[in-house]
Motif scaffolding. Structure first.
Motif, PDB file in Angstrom:
ATOM      1  N   ALA A 101       0.900  -0.990   0.258  1.00 54.29           N
ATOM      2  CA  ALA A 101      -0.117  -0.520   0.122  1.00 54.29           C
ATOM      3  C   ALA A 101       0.884   0.908   0.247  1.00 54.29           C
ATOM      4  O   ALA A 101       0.553   2.245  -0.672  1.00 54.29           O
ATOM      5  CB  ALA A 101      -0.410  -0.296   0.469  1.00 54.29           C
ATOM      6  N   MET A 102       1.729   1.077   0.335  1.00 50.71           N
ATOM      7  CA  MET A 102       2.824   1.876   0.911  1.00 50.71           C
ATOM      8  C   MET A 102       3.830   2.603  -0.665  1.00 50.71           C
ATOM      9  O   MET A 102       3.586   3.470  -1.124  1.00 50.71           O
ATOM     10  CB  MET A 102       3.840   2.352   2.139  1.00 50.71           C
ATOM     11  N   ILE A 103       4.097   1.261  -1.176  1.00 48.61           N
ATOM     12  CA  ILE A 103       4.695   1.588  -2.679  1.00 48.61           C
ATOM     13  C   ILE A 103       3.844   1.763  -3.467  1.00 48.61           C
ATOM     14  O   ILE A 103       3.640   2.522  -4.132  1.00 48.61           O
ATOM     15  CB  ILE A 103       5.507   0.368  -2.958  1.00 48.61           C
ATOM     16  N   PHE A 104       2.218   1.773  -3.498  1.00 50.71           N
ATOM     17  CA  PHE A 104       1.522   1.565  -4.570  1.00 50.71           C
ATOM     18  C   PHE A 104       0.935   3.768  -4.449  1.00 50.71           C
ATOM     19  O   PHE A 104       1.226   4.470  -5.579  1.00 50.71           O
ATOM     20  CB  PHE A 104       0.406   1.151  -4.795  1.00 50.71           C
ATOM     21  N   ASN A 105       0.739   3.788  -2.669  1.00 49.69           N
ATOM     22  CA  ASN A 105       1.147   5.452  -2.829  1.00 49.69           C
ATOM     23  C   ASN A 105       2.417   6.115  -3.427  1.00 49.69           C
ATOM     24  O   ASN A 105       2.319   7.678  -3.621  1.00 49.69           O
ATOM     25  CB  ASN A 105       1.564   5.802  -0.805  1.00 49.69           C
ATOM     26  N   ALA A 106       3.707   5.498  -3.117  1.00 53.33           N
ATOM     27  CA  ALA A 106       4.503   6.667  -3.328  1.00 53.33           C
ATOM     28  C   ALA A 106       4.664   5.787  -5.101  1.00 53.33           C
ATOM     29  O   ALA A 106       5.282   7.843  -5.598  1.00 53.33           O
ATOM     30  CB  ALA A 106       5.632   5.944  -2.636  1.00 53.33           C
ATOM     31  N   MET A 107       4.158   5.807  -5.590  1.00 56.47           N
ATOM     32  CA  MET A 107       4.174   5.304  -7.171  1.00 56.47           C
ATOM     33  C   MET A 107       2.764   6.100  -7.865  1.00 56.47           C
ATOM     34  O   MET A 107       3.707   7.024  -8.933  1.00 56.47           O
ATOM     35  CB  MET A 107       4.157   3.864  -7.309  1.00 56.47           C
ATOM     36  N   GLN A 108       2.083   6.554  -7.389  1.00 60.65           N
ATOM     37  CA  GLN A 108       1.339   7.355  -7.506  1.00 60.65           C
ATOM     38  C   GLN A 108       1.518   9.065  -8.296  1.00 60.65           C
ATOM     39  O   GLN A 108       1.332  10.371  -8.658  1.00 60.65           O
ATOM     40  CB  GLN A 108       0.371   7.864  -6.315  1.00 60.65           C
ATOM     41  N   ARG A 109       2.854   9.545  -6.177  1.00 58.17           N
ATOM     42  CA  ARG A 109       3.374  10.119  -6.882  1.00 58.17           C
ATOM     43  C   ARG A 109       4.602  10.202  -7.624  1.00 58.17           C
ATOM     44  O   ARG A 109       5.033  12.063  -7.451  1.00 58.17           O
ATOM     45  CB  ARG A 109       4.470  11.175  -5.364  1.00 58.17           C
ATOM     46  N   ILE A 110       5.437   9.116  -7.993  1.00 54.59           N
ATOM     47  CA  ILE A 110       5.985   9.489  -8.657  1.00 54.59           C
ATOM     48  C   ILE A 110       5.858  10.222 -10.664  1.00 54.59           C
ATOM     49  O   ILE A 110       4.933  10.171 -11.605  1.00 54.59           O
ATOM     50  CB  ILE A 110       6.785   8.193  -9.679  1.00 54.59           C
ATOM     51  N   PRO A 111       6.271  11.677 -11.272  1.00 54.98           N
ATOM     52  CA  PRO A 111       5.605  12.129 -12.424  1.00 54.98           C
ATOM     53  C   PRO A 111       5.437  11.399 -13.559  1.00 54.98           C
ATOM     54  O   PRO A 111       4.948  11.096 -14.075  1.00 54.98           O
ATOM     55  CB  PRO A 111       5.984  13.329 -12.264  1.00 54.98           C
ATOM     56  N   SER A 112       6.923  10.852 -13.835  1.00 58.86           N
ATOM     57  CA  SER A 112       6.431  10.045 -14.912  1.00 58.86           C
ATOM     58  C   SER A 112       6.267   9.479 -15.449  1.00 58.86           C
ATOM     59  O   SER A 112       6.315   7.952 -14.866  1.00 58.86           O
ATOM     60  CB  SER A 112       7.890   9.853 -15.666  1.00 58.86           C
ATOM     61  N   GLU A 113       5.666   8.468 -16.116  1.00 56.94           N
ATOM     62  CA  GLU A 113       5.225   7.486 -16.772  1.00 56.94           C
ATOM     63  C   GLU A 113       5.978   6.336 -16.721  1.00 56.94           C
ATOM     64  O   GLU A 113       6.024   5.144 -16.214  1.00 56.94           O
ATOM     65  CB  GLU A 113       4.508   7.319 -17.922  1.00 56.94           C
ATOM     66  N   HIS A 114       7.225   6.312 -16.854  1.00 55.00           N
ATOM     67  CA  HIS A 114       8.277   5.334 -17.176  1.00 55.00           C
ATOM     68  C   HIS A 114       8.861   5.273 -15.963  1.00 55.00           C
ATOM     69  O   HIS A 114       8.776   3.504 -15.624  1.00 55.00           O
ATOM     70  CB  HIS A 114       9.415   5.531 -18.160  1.00 55.00           C
ATOM     71  N   GLY A 115       8.819   6.096 -15.117  1.00 58.04           N
ATOM     72  CA  GLY A 115       9.771   5.886 -13.923  1.00 58.04           C
ATOM     73  C   GLY A 115       8.216   4.773 -13.062  1.00 58.04           C
ATOM     74  O   GLY A 115       8.740   4.216 -12.097  1.00 58.04           O
ATOM     75  N   ARG A 116       6.928   5.208 -12.899  1.00 58.13           N
ATOM     76  CA  ARG A 116       5.760   4.110 -12.500  1.00 58.13           C
ATOM     77  C   ARG A 116       5.336   2.864 -13.062  1.00 58.13           C
ATOM     78  O   ARG A 116       5.712   1.949 -12.643  1.00 58.13           O
ATOM     79  CB  ARG A 116       3.996   5.020 -12.769  1.00 58.13           C
ATOM     80  N   GLN A 117       5.896   2.911 -14.452  1.00 54.47           N
ATOM     81  CA  GLN A 117       6.175   1.272 -15.002  1.00 54.47           C
ATOM     82  C   GLN A 117       7.623   1.379 -14.699  1.00 54.47           C
ATOM     83  O   GLN A 117       7.540  -0.633 -14.505  1.00 54.47           O
ATOM     84  CB  GLN A 117       6.105   1.449 -16.363  1.00 54.47           C
ATOM     85  N   LYS A 118       8.221   1.397 -14.267  1.00 53.30           N
ATOM     86  CA  LYS A 118       9.617   0.806 -13.497  1.00 53.30           C
ATOM     87  C   LYS A 118       9.179   0.171 -12.488  1.00 53.30           C
ATOM     88  O   LYS A 118       9.934  -1.001 -11.706  1.00 53.30           O
ATOM     89  CB  LYS A 118      10.949   1.094 -13.918  1.00 53.30           C
ATOM     90  N   ALA A 119       9.245   1.062 -11.591  1.00 54.85           N
ATOM     91  CA  ALA A 119       8.393   0.107 -10.100  1.00 54.85           C
ATOM     92  C   ALA A 119       7.707  -0.300 -10.169  1.00 54.85           C
ATOM     93  O   ALA A 119       7.781  -1.493  -8.779  1.00 54.85           O
ATOM     94  CB  ALA A 119       7.897   1.619  -9.013  1.00 54.85           C
ATOM     95  N   LEU A 120       6.893  -0.733 -10.862  1.00 51.69           N
ATOM     96  CA  LEU A 120       5.515  -1.497 -11.122  1.00 51.69           C
ATOM     97  C   LEU A 120       6.112  -3.331 -11.379  1.00 51.69           C
ATOM     98  O   LEU A 120       5.872  -3.525 -10.554  1.00 51.69           O
ATOM     99  CB  LEU A 120       4.619  -1.045 -11.683  1.00 51.69           C
ATOM    100  N   SER A 121       7.082  -2.560 -12.200  1.00 48.52           N
ATOM    101  CA  SER A 121       7.959  -4.248 -12.918  1.00 48.52           C
ATOM    102  C   SER A 121       9.065  -4.482 -11.534  1.00 48.52           C
ATOM    103  O   SER A 121       9.207  -5.930 -11.734  1.00 48.52           O
ATOM    104  CB  SER A 121       8.341  -3.328 -14.341  1.00 48.52           C
ATOM    105  N   THR A 122       8.819  -4.203 -11.429  1.00 47.99           N
ATOM    106  CA  THR A 122       9.867  -4.350  -9.637  1.00 47.99           C
ATOM    107  C   THR A 122       8.896  -5.092  -8.737  1.00 47.99           C
ATOM    108  O   THR A 122       9.610  -5.927  -8.381  1.00 47.99           O
ATOM    109  CB  THR A 122      10.253  -2.724  -8.792  1.00 47.99           C
ATOM    110  N   CYS A 123       8.049  -4.850  -8.432  1.00 46.87           N
ATOM    111  CA  CYS A 123       6.711  -5.338  -7.724  1.00 46.87           C
ATOM    112  C   CYS A 123       6.369  -6.623  -8.476  1.00 46.87           C
ATOM    113  O   CYS A 123       6.318  -7.510  -7.261  1.00 46.87           O
ATOM    114  CB  CYS A 123       6.023  -4.019  -7.332  1.00 46.87           C
ATOM    115  N   ILE A 124       6.086  -6.350  -9.107  1.00 45.76           N
ATOM    116  CA  ILE A 124       5.307  -7.759 -10.248  1.00 45.76           C
ATOM    117  C   ILE A 124       5.827  -8.921  -9.995  1.00 45.76           C
ATOM    118  O   ILE A 124       4.912  -9.574  -9.263  1.00 45.76           O
ATOM    119  CB  ILE A 124       5.146  -7.388 -11.390  1.00 45.76           C
ATOM    120  N   PRO A 125       7.139  -8.859  -9.932  1.00 43.35           N
ATOM    121  CA  PRO A 125       7.227 -10.634 -10.128  1.00 43.35           C
ATOM    122  C   PRO A 125       7.331 -11.012  -8.081  1.00 43.35           C
ATOM    123  O   PRO A 125       6.938 -12.476  -8.208  1.00 43.35           O
ATOM    124  CB  PRO A 125       8.930 -10.550 -10.123  1.00 43.35           C
ATOM    125  N   HIS A 126       7.295 -10.293  -6.918  1.00 40.59           N
ATOM    126  CA  HIS A 126       7.108 -10.966  -6.100  1.00 40.59           C
ATOM    127  C   HIS A 126       5.539 -11.084  -5.673  1.00 40.59           C
ATOM    128  O   HIS A 126       5.221 -12.120  -5.004  1.00 40.59           O
ATOM    129  CB  HIS A 126       7.835  -9.685  -4.838  1.00 40.59           C
TER     130      HIS A 126
END
Length: 198
Positions: A101-126
């Motif tokens: 929940a804290m990760i997804f909250n922090a991801m919403q504050r990332i300004p670039s779409e590429h940054g959000r995708q990179k953060a999401l791709s870091t979390c998806i395997p786990h």
């Protein structure tokens, strides 16, 4: 893993300081010690039970199957261990949910779409591994129990004991470009050989 992802995404500049070798070794030792104590508690509880039969209708001696064979009904020691296990499991689930929940909250504050995708791709395997583990466990333990063993019981046991460890390396290595390239090559070879066969 949830804590690692939390630190990597929510505090990226402090990652090296927080997730150093000492912290990783301490977490690893904590997991090993608690797993050893947990196993010893279950073993002690199991050997304190009187059994009416020695036929376990399962591939291995898991606690619910052994409790079915007990002559004296539920053993208070084993019930206490199961309650403590549920509390610990809920604690771990809560920790994972709060971390993400804290990760997804922090991801919403990332300004670039590429940054959000990179953060999401870091979390998806786990998330995939955790979801697969819990889904298999839910199917195995939270469905209505029958007194007679079935092939479904054996199949579910194989699923939750073999599938998560089998798919762990595959899922975590999907971010590797060489693995992606090899898998795409295999898929192209497989589809071309199917077309040739038709």
């Amino acid at each position: 893993m949830a804590y690692d992802r939390y630190v990597a995404i929510c505090h990226p500049l402090h990652y090296e300081k927080v997730m150093n070798w000492k912290a990783c070794i301490e977490m690893m030792i904590l997991v090993w010690v608690t797993s050893l104590l947990y196993g010893m508690l279950h073993t002690t509880g199991t050997f304190s039970i009187l059994f009416c039969s020695n036929v376990v209708n399962q591939f291995f001696c898991e606690v619910p199957q052994l409790l079915k064979l007990s002559c004296s009904g539920f053993n208070l020691v084993e019930v206490g261990i199961i309650v403590a296990s549920v509390i610990a499991g809920l604690g771990c689930c809560t920790f994972i949910i709060v971390s993400y929940a804290m990760i997804f909250n922090a991801m919403q504050r990332i300004p670039s779409e590429h940054g959000r995708q990179k953060a999401l791709s870091t979390c998806i395997p786990h998330l995939i591994v955790v979801f697969m583990f819990f889904l298999n466990g839910f199917f195995a333990y939270l469905r209505p129990q029958s007194n007679t063993p079935s092939y479904l019981d054996f199949g579910l046991t194989v699923m939750y004991s073999l599938l998560p460890p089998l798919f762990n390396p595959i899922i975590y290595s999907m971010r590797n470009k060489n693995i992606k390239y090899t898998l795409s090559k295999l898929c192209r070879f497989y589809t071309s050989s199917e077309k040739m066969a038709n």
